[in-house]
Design an enzyme around this catalytic site. Structure first.
Site, PDB file in Angstrom:
ATOM      1  N   LYS A  20      21.165  43.510  -2.055  1.00 49.52           N
ATOM      2  CA  LYS A  20      21.495  42.645  -0.703  1.00 49.52           C
ATOM      3  C   LYS A  20      20.177  42.540   0.253  1.00 49.52           C
ATOM      4  CE  LYS A  20      26.445  44.046  -0.626  1.00 49.52           C
ATOM      5  NZ  LYS A  20      27.499  44.445   0.298  1.00 49.52           N
ATOM      6  N   TYR A  60      32.071  36.173  -2.562  1.00 55.30           N
ATOM      7  CA  TYR A  60      32.990  37.158  -1.922  1.00 55.30           C
ATOM      8  C   TYR A  60      34.065  36.446  -1.592  1.00 55.30           C
ATOM      9  CZ  TYR A  60      29.613  41.115  -0.946  1.00 55.30           C
ATOM     10  OH  TYR A  60      28.816  42.147  -1.208  1.00 55.30           O
ATOM     11  N   ASN A 123      24.998  47.990   3.313  1.00 57.32           N
ATOM     12  CA  ASN A 123      25.327  48.910   2.566  1.00 57.32           C
ATOM     13  C   ASN A 123      24.397  48.683   0.933  1.00 57.32           C
ATOM     14  OD1 ASN A 123      26.906  47.063   1.248  1.00 57.32           O
ATOM     15  ND2 ASN A 123      28.819  48.185   1.440  1.00 57.32           N
ATOM     16  N   HIS A 126      25.512  45.295  -4.184  1.00 54.45           N
ATOM     17  CA  HIS A 126      26.898  45.141  -4.991  1.00 54.45           C
ATOM     18  C   HIS A 126      26.777  45.492  -6.226  1.00 54.45           C
ATOM     19  CE1 HIS A 126      30.225  42.623  -5.854  1.00 54.45           C
ATOM     20  NE2 HIS A 126      29.596  42.324  -7.081  1.00 54.45           N
ATOM     21  N   GLU A 137      31.310  36.960 -11.887  1.00 58.74           N
ATOM     22  CA  GLU A 137      30.120  37.156 -10.993  1.00 58.74           C
ATOM     23  C   GLU A 137      28.902  36.520 -11.729  1.00 58.74           C
ATOM     24  OE1 GLU A 137      30.324  41.051  -9.401  1.00 58.74           O
ATOM     25  OE2 GLU A 137      32.070  40.455  -8.347  1.00 58.74           O
TER      26      GLU A 137
HETATM   27  N1  UDP Z   1      32.647  45.063   4.261  1.00 52.33           N
HETATM   28  C1  UDP Z   1      32.391  44.993   5.505  1.00 52.33           C
HETATM   29  N2  UDP Z   1      33.458  45.659   6.211  1.00 52.33           N
HETATM   30  C2  UDP Z   1      34.520  46.057   5.595  1.00 52.33           C
HETATM   31  C3  UDP Z   1      34.640  45.960   4.597  1.00 52.33           C
HETATM   32  C4  UDP Z   1      33.749  45.365   3.674  1.00 52.33           C
HETATM   33  O1  UDP Z   1      31.284  44.707   6.179  1.00 52.33           O
HETATM   34  O2  UDP Z   1      35.501  46.388   6.599  1.00 52.33           O
HETATM   35  C5  UDP Z   1      31.513  44.468   3.317  1.00 52.33           C
HETATM   36  C6  UDP Z   1      30.868  45.366   2.461  1.00 52.33           C
HETATM   37  O3  UDP Z   1      29.221  45.166   2.687  1.00 52.33           O
HETATM   38  C7  UDP Z   1      31.065  45.397   1.407  1.00 52.33           C
HETATM   39  C8  UDP Z   1      31.618  43.893   1.144  1.00 52.33           C
HETATM   40  O4  UDP Z   1      32.094  43.786   2.522  1.00 52.33           O
HETATM   41  O5  UDP Z   1      30.261  45.890   0.392  1.00 52.33           O
HETATM   42  C9  UDP Z   1      32.619  43.749   0.040  1.00 52.33           C
HETATM   43  O6  UDP Z   1      33.650  44.699   0.222  1.00 52.33           O
HETATM   44  P1  UDP Z   1      34.422  45.361  -0.763  1.00 52.33           P
HETATM   45  O7  UDP Z   1      35.786  46.003  -0.451  1.00 52.33           O
HETATM   46  O8  UDP Z   1      34.474  44.633  -2.103  1.00 52.33           O
HETATM   47  O9  UDP Z   1      33.286  46.650  -1.142  1.00 52.33           O
HETATM   48  P2  UDP Z   1      32.285  46.834  -2.443  1.00 52.33           P
HETATM   49  O10 UDP Z   1      32.946  46.519  -3.615  1.00 52.33           O
HETATM   50  O11 UDP Z   1      30.828  46.153  -2.131  1.00 52.33           O
HETATM   51  O12 UDP Z   1      32.368  48.322  -2.341  1.00 52.33           O
END
Ligand code: UDP
Length: 160
Positions: A20, A60, A123, A126, A137
């Site tokens: 990202k 997303y 974080n 992805h 995706e």
């Molecule tokens: N995210 C966030 N706040 C939250 C939950 C998710 O900013 O409370 C962001 C975070 O960057 C995450 C992305 O949204 O990587 C997608 O969320 P997901 O639950 O799909 O997590 P991932 O699969 O990336 O671990």
């Protein structure tokens, strides 16, 4: 061994992995690619792109309507990302293990988020969470002819 390569079952599984904008700005692209390469996963697609808000929102889509969605779309489309497809046995699940938990503070050291991140909205990376998501995706980010079909000479040294 020998000249005929036979694939272990599941070794053609693919995952969509994306550094990202925070990971790109922080110069973590090389380290992240290195971890997947070292593990034995084959890079079959890669591109640097500044995603449109539309593409970010499609990526997303499952989070549409959640409080963090607008910020997430703004962030993903704020700069360059490195979109990749890695291939290999169990790459979706193993990729998630290598990446760590969504919240970097809850990620074990040794994982990508556990080694490089602090906040959930920064974080770094992805990774697809299921084989079905990976297929969706990959189709969203890549055209079929942008994915390379080749066989690394290391294959028989990775798979028994
Ligand atoms: N995210 C966030 N706040 C939250 C939950 C998710 O900013 O409370 C962001 C975070 O960057 C995450 C992305 O949204 O990587 C997608 O969320 P997901 O639950 O799909 O997590 P991932 O699969 O990336 O671990």
């Amino acid at each position: 061994m020998g000249t005929t390569v036979s694939f272990a079952a599941g070794s053609r599984e693919r995952s969509f992995i994306m550094v990202k904008p925070d990971g790109v700005h922080r110069g973590l692209v090389g380290d992240i690619i290195k971890r997947f390469e070292q593990r034995g996963y084959k890079l079959v697609g890669i591109k640097v792109i500044v995603p449109s808000r539309e593409l970010a929102a499609k990526h997303y889509a499952e989070h549409d309507g959640k409080p963090f969605f607008p910020k997430l779309v703004d962030f993903l489309s704020s700069g360059a990302v490195v979109a990749m497809v890695f291939e290999g046995k169990d790459v979706v699940k193993t990729g998630r293990t290598m990446i760590g938990a969504t919240n970097p503070l809850a990620s074990a050291p040794g994982t990508i988020r556990g080694d490089f991140g602090i906040d959930m909205g920064r974080n770094i990376i992805h990774g697809s969470d299921s084989v079905d998501s990976a297929m969706r995706e990959i189709a969203l980010w890549f055209k079929a002819d942008e994915l390379a079909d080749y066989e690394p000479v290391a294959t028989p040294w990775l798979y028994e």
